[in-house]
Enzyme design. Structure first.
Site, PDB file in Angstrom:
ATOM      1  N   GLU A  54       0.811  -1.221   0.000  1.00 12.49           N
ATOM      2  CA  GLU A  54       0.000   0.000   0.000  1.00 12.49           C
ATOM      3  C   GLU A  54       0.846   1.273   0.000  1.00 12.49           C
ATOM      4  O   GLU A  54       0.571   2.222   0.737  1.00 12.49           O
ATOM      5  CB  GLU A  54      -0.953   0.008   1.214  1.00 12.49           C
ATOM      6  CG  GLU A  54      -1.865  -1.210   1.313  1.00 12.49           C
ATOM      7  CD  GLU A  54      -2.778  -1.356   0.109  1.00 12.49           C
ATOM      8  OE1 GLU A  54      -3.236  -0.333  -0.432  1.00 12.49           O
ATOM      9  OE2 GLU A  54      -3.016  -2.508  -0.303  1.00 12.49           O
ATOM     10  N   GLY A  65       1.647   2.777  -3.066  1.00 13.00           N
ATOM     11  CA  GLY A  65       1.411   3.461  -4.330  1.00 13.00           C
ATOM     12  C   GLY A  65       2.132   2.846  -5.502  1.00 13.00           C
ATOM     13  O   GLY A  65       2.324   3.499  -6.532  1.00 13.00           O
ATOM     14  N   THR A 109       1.254   0.375  -7.644  1.00 13.64           N
ATOM     15  CA  THR A 109       0.483   0.153  -8.871  1.00 13.64           C
ATOM     16  C   THR A 109       0.171   1.461  -9.584  1.00 13.64           C
ATOM     17  O   THR A 109       0.288   1.558 -10.819  1.00 13.64           O
ATOM     18  CB  THR A 109      -0.811  -0.611  -8.553  1.00 13.64           C
ATOM     19  OG1 THR A 109      -0.468  -1.910  -8.032  1.00 13.64           O
ATOM     20  CG2 THR A 109      -1.674  -0.789  -9.795  1.00 13.64           C
ATOM     21  N   LYS A 115       2.766  -8.446 -13.925  1.00 16.09           N
ATOM     22  CA  LYS A 115       2.593  -8.633 -12.482  1.00 16.09           C
ATOM     23  C   LYS A 115       3.090 -10.037 -12.148  1.00 16.09           C
ATOM     24  O   LYS A 115       2.541 -11.037 -12.623  1.00 16.09           O
ATOM     25  CB  LYS A 115       1.117  -8.482 -12.094  1.00 16.09           C
ATOM     26  CG  LYS A 115       0.848  -8.604 -10.602  1.00 16.09           C
ATOM     27  CD  LYS A 115       1.354  -7.409  -9.829  1.00 16.09           C
ATOM     28  CE  LYS A 115       0.976  -7.509  -8.349  1.00 16.09           C
ATOM     29  NZ  LYS A 115       1.439  -6.340  -7.581  1.00 16.09           N
ATOM     30  N   PRO A 162       0.610  12.678  -6.690  1.00 15.44           N
ATOM     31  CA  PRO A 162      -0.356  13.214  -5.727  1.00 15.44           C
ATOM     32  C   PRO A 162      -1.204  12.105  -5.125  1.00 15.44           C
ATOM     33  O   PRO A 162      -1.484  11.090  -5.780  1.00 15.44           O
ATOM     34  CB  PRO A 162      -1.194  14.172  -6.574  1.00 15.44           C
ATOM     35  CG  PRO A 162      -1.027  13.702  -7.975  1.00 15.44           C
ATOM     36  CD  PRO A 162       0.352  13.128  -8.063  1.00 15.44           C
ATOM     37  N   ALA A 163      -1.627  12.314  -3.897  1.00  9.60           N
ATOM     38  CA  ALA A 163      -2.361  11.275  -3.171  1.00  9.60           C
ATOM     39  C   ALA A 163      -3.654  10.881  -3.862  1.00  9.60           C
ATOM     40  O   ALA A 163      -4.131   9.752  -3.699  1.00  9.60           O
ATOM     41  CB  ALA A 163      -2.639  11.745  -1.744  1.00  9.60           C
TER      42      ALA A 163
END
Length: 242
Positions: free
Chosen positions: A12, A14, A16, A37, A200-201
């Site tokens: 978690e 970022g 991807t 992947k 950016p988030a």
């Protein structure tokens, strides 16, 4: 750089959405892109996985997934619990190398961090990167705690004689706290590698069209973007101590 291995400092972070941004920027530069992947966990057969998310955001790319396991665990553990065959580093490397004969750029996305195990022998993404002699890009978090995990990952990459392509901040907050601001300066120092971008988030919530238009501005020229690390440091980095 026909093959780029993308790993994270953990889950978690970022990874991807960073892969999608790199794919979008490469496509905007006129390059053909494949996204591989190594192993998808925590997703059932009928559910979209990470490569589908990359394609949704980045646009037409070749996608491939070597293994899929239903439980959100390390691939080796998930394979064992599901009674399914594990994926091995040599299989990952062979698949990436084949895609590289047909595409300008292959993005090989791992699962979690660099040393997450894929098989009972302890095979990892780092082993696959070694077989490919491919550069490794590290996706890191912005805030408190990221310096230790980033430095450990960078050290392992170098200990294996691999090229550390740099660090991307996978989710930059709209209102960064003090730790995040300080990490803009500290991350490249502890990694001994340049910052290659900051997303950016809210990047993944953009429409695909907006995502593709904006992606090059989030990434440095080595990743087909226009992002300026020094300008970002001046704008978002630490303020003088008061």
């Amino acid at each position: 750089m026909p093959i780029l291995v993308i790993t994270g400092t953990g889950t978690e972070v970022g990874k991807t959405v960073t892969t999608a941004a790199i794919a979008a920027s490469a496509r905007a530069a006129g390059r053909s892109v494949a996204v591989l992947k190594a192993a998808q966990t925590g997703v059932r057969p009928e559910e979209p996985g990470d490569v589908e998310e990359v394609a949704r955001l980045a646009g037409p790319v070749t996608t491939a997934e070597l293994a899929r396991y239903p439980e959100p665990l390390a691939p080796g553990t998930a394979a064992r619990r599901a009674g399914l065959a594990p994926v091995h580093p040599h299989e990952i490397a062979e698949a990436a190398a084949k895609l590289a004969t047909e595409h300008d750029l292959v993005l090989l996305e791992g699962a979690g961090g660099l040393l997450v195990r894929f098989d009972p022998a302890g095979g990892t993404l780092a082993d696959a990167a070694g077989l490919l002699a491919a550069p490794v890009l590290v996706v890191a978090t912005a805030g408190l705690g990221t310096l230790n995990t980033t430095e450990l990952t960078a050290r392992e990459v170098r200990a294996r004689g691999l090229d550390l392509a740099g660090v991307v901040i996978g989710s930059w907050p709209a209102a960064p706290d003090l730790a995040s601001r300080c990490n803009v300066a500290d991350l490249p120092e502890v990694a001994d590698a340049p910052l290659q971008g900051a997303l950016p988030a809210d990047a993944a919530t953009l429409t695909p069209e907006a995502f593709r238009a904006a992606a090059p501005a989030w990434l440095a020229p080595r990743l087909d973007g226009s992002w300026d690390a020094e300008a970002f440091r001046v704008r978002e980095g630490p303020r003088p101590f008061a």
